[in-house]
Design an enzyme around this catalytic site. Structure first.
Site, PDB file in Angstrom:
ATOM      1  N   LYS A 135      43.945  36.925  50.895  1.00 14.24           N
ATOM      2  CA  LYS A 135      45.456  37.982  50.444  1.00 14.24           C
ATOM      3  C   LYS A 135      45.947  38.330  50.750  1.00 14.24           C
ATOM      4  O   LYS A 135      46.868  39.572  50.880  1.00 14.24           O
ATOM      5  CB  LYS A 135      44.853  38.804  48.944  1.00 14.24           C
ATOM      6  CG  LYS A 135      45.539  38.936  48.347  1.00 14.24           C
ATOM      7  CD  LYS A 135      45.735  38.226  46.655  1.00 14.24           C
ATOM      8  CE  LYS A 135      46.612  38.452  45.593  1.00 14.24           C
ATOM      9  NZ  LYS A 135      47.613  37.308  45.022  1.00 14.24           N
ATOM     10  N   ASP A 173      42.286  34.808  44.283  1.00 16.11           N
ATOM     11  CA  ASP A 173      43.090  33.967  43.218  1.00 16.11           C
ATOM     12  C   ASP A 173      43.045  32.902  42.463  1.00 16.11           C
ATOM     13  O   ASP A 173      41.787  32.049  41.966  1.00 16.11           O
ATOM     14  CB  ASP A 173      44.084  35.144  42.357  1.00 16.11           C
ATOM     15  CG  ASP A 173      44.981  34.967  43.666  1.00 16.11           C
ATOM     16  OD1 ASP A 173      45.171  34.327  44.316  1.00 16.11           O
ATOM     17  OD2 ASP A 173      46.512  35.348  42.825  1.00 16.11           O
ATOM     18  N   TYR A 221      41.326  67.483  49.089  1.00 13.30           N
ATOM     19  CA  TYR A 221      41.509  68.163  47.325  1.00 13.30           C
ATOM     20  C   TYR A 221      39.807  68.109  46.540  1.00 13.30           C
ATOM     21  O   TYR A 221      40.525  67.215  45.868  1.00 13.30           O
ATOM     22  CB  TYR A 221      42.657  67.780  47.420  1.00 13.30           C
ATOM     23  CG  TYR A 221      44.364  68.471  48.296  1.00 13.30           C
ATOM     24  CD1 TYR A 221      44.345  68.818  48.717  1.00 13.30           C
ATOM     25  CD2 TYR A 221      44.686  66.546  47.970  1.00 13.30           C
ATOM     26  CE1 TYR A 221      45.062  69.688  49.142  1.00 13.30           C
ATOM     27  CE2 TYR A 221      45.777  67.148  49.086  1.00 13.30           C
ATOM     28  CZ  TYR A 221      46.633  68.062  49.860  1.00 13.30           C
ATOM     29  OH  TYR A 221      47.242  68.561  50.539  1.00 13.30           O
ATOM     30  N   ASP A 235      28.756  35.563  43.897  1.00 14.53           N
ATOM     31  CA  ASP A 235      28.788  35.546  42.566  1.00 14.53           C
ATOM     32  C   ASP A 235      28.854  35.081  41.374  1.00 14.53           C
ATOM     33  O   ASP A 235      28.437  33.991  40.433  1.00 14.53           O
ATOM     34  CB  ASP A 235      28.591  36.775  41.477  1.00 14.53           C
ATOM     35  CG  ASP A 235      27.454  38.170  42.311  1.00 14.53           C
ATOM     36  OD1 ASP A 235      27.725  38.471  43.356  1.00 14.53           O
ATOM     37  OD2 ASP A 235      27.991  39.570  41.649  1.00 14.53           O
ATOM     38  N   ASP A 288      31.519  38.825  48.826  1.00 15.50           N
ATOM     39  CA  ASP A 288      30.152  39.156  47.874  1.00 15.50           C
ATOM     40  C   ASP A 288      30.766  38.880  46.400  1.00 15.50           C
ATOM     41  O   ASP A 288      30.165  38.688  45.506  1.00 15.50           O
ATOM     42  CB  ASP A 288      30.894  40.921  48.097  1.00 15.50           C
ATOM     43  CG  ASP A 288      29.046  41.554  47.129  1.00 15.50           C
ATOM     44  OD1 ASP A 288      28.258  41.235  46.868  1.00 15.50           O
ATOM     45  OD2 ASP A 288      29.627  42.575  46.389  1.00 15.50           O
TER      46      ASP A 288
END
Ligand code: GGG
Length: 357
Positions: free
Chosen positions: A189, A222, A145, A250, A246
């Site tokens: 995770k 985390d 859609y 950083d 990634d």
């Protein structure tokens, strides 16, 4: 005399400034080696897109394949959606050449201030090994859609046993190198991502058992993000999926002084295809064309390229020259708190190289 052929893809924004800067340092560093460096420059990127409707030509990979290595500047333009630029240039090269290891070292150099208090030079020294061909970056998905009120998007992460095993193995091989602390930390995770990342964790345990001389541990992403800030000196080699690698790389760049300094190598450790070497930073349109870009990330990425190509002595000279300029602290670009221009930094690195030759 050996000839090495390097494809230059400066790309967008400050890529146009840092790639020529790195080329000049590469040429100087290789003087005195039994080596001829040949360069071929490709004008691919966003300006090419405006002219041709694509970021690079359809035969780009065939043309790149004839080179020994690729040095890329940056991709990204404010007038083109980021997924078009990234999927039109960088990602097809990474996948097309099966450059499955994205290696991103982060080292706190003398003279560089970490935003974290109390860290001595060298006390933060880690390398993030990012899976580079599958995971969350797999081009699997679509829209249903499209552009309608009930629009639906599906984005599928792909984790294969083969893909997990080879990147984790590369991380353990790196941890065995002489200058490393002999620890590999895996980041997932898998409490929430209960299929692909559970497979990753299982493969990690199996590969770790083959390296009893290397300490191995696992963190949820985390917790890893907190620990990159709370105790970055703990980390040595960190292995993570495409997206997590990634983001975490950083973070590792920032705690060691900034993204302008961070290099990366996209490699096929089996050397079937040319590797792609790039600074971690993007095109930085806000400073592009102003002579303010830090060329050190691209220079250090070029040093990684020479090292990968077996020219370790010249690579070490480049790294030492950057280290010396950072330690002196008087010729630094604004991102590192200085007032120097890109060309001032190139001249300073070049003069340190001349002194070393
Ligand atoms: N220096 C290459 C560059 O422009 N990177 C920008 C970027 O967004 N890269 C995404 C990625 O590495 O996954």
């Amino acid at each position: 005399m050996k000839t090495l052929s390097v494809a230059l893809v400066p790309g967008d924004g400050i890529g146009q400034e840092v790639v020529p800067a790195a080329r000049r340092i590469l040429e100087k560093a290789c003087e005195g080696e039994q080596l001829r460096l040949e360069f071929a420059s490709y004008d691919w990127g966003s300006e090419y897109y405006f002219r041709h409707g694509m970021m690079m030509p359809v035969d780009a990979l065939e043309r790149l394949r004839s080179h020994d290595a690729i040095l890329l500047g940056a991709v990204g333009h404010p007038d083109i959606p980021d997924h078009i630029t990234l999927h039109g240039l960088l990602l097809p090269i990474r996948r097309g050449f099966d450059l499955y290891a994205n290696v991103r070292p982060a080292y706190l150099y003398p003279g560089v201030r970490s935003p974290l208090a109390g860290y001595e030079p060298g006390s933060i020294d880690m390398v993030v090994v990012r899976e580079n061909t599958e995971g969350e970056y797999a081009p699997i998905g679509g829209f249903l859609y499209h552009h309608m009120p009930e629009e639906t998007a599906v984005q599928t992460a792909v984790f294969t046993r083969h893909g997990c095993e080879r990147i984790i193995r590369h991380a353990f091989d790196l941890a065995r190198l002489r200058n490393r602390k002999r620890r590999v930390t895996s980041v997932t995770k898998s409490n929430a991502q209960a299929y692909g990342m559970v497979l990753w964790d299982r493969v990690f345990r199996a590969v770790a058992a083959e390296y009893p001389d290397i300490a191995a541990d696992s963190l949820l992403v985390d917790a890893a993000a907190m620990d990159f800030v709370r105790r970055p000196a703990y980390f040595d080699v960190v292995v993570a999926s495409n997206l997590f690698g990634d983001i975490l790389s950083d973070l590792s760049a920032i705690v060691t002084g900034g993204i302008g300094l961070a290099p990366s190598a996209n490699i096929d450790p089996h050397r079937r295809n040319p590797g792609l070497f790039e600074p971690v930073h993007g095109s930085a349109p806000d400073i592009a064309g102003k002579g303010k870009a830090n060329p050190m990330g691209c220079i250090l990425a070029s040093a990684m390229m020479l090292d990968h190509l077996g020219i370790g002595a010249a690579a070490a000279r480049m790294e030492q020259a950057v280290r010396a300029v950072l330690a002196a602290g008087d010729v630094l670009t604004p991102d590192l708190g200085g007032k120097a221009s890109t060309s001032d930094v190139v001249a300073a690195v070049e003069s340190r190289l001349k002194a070393a030759l």
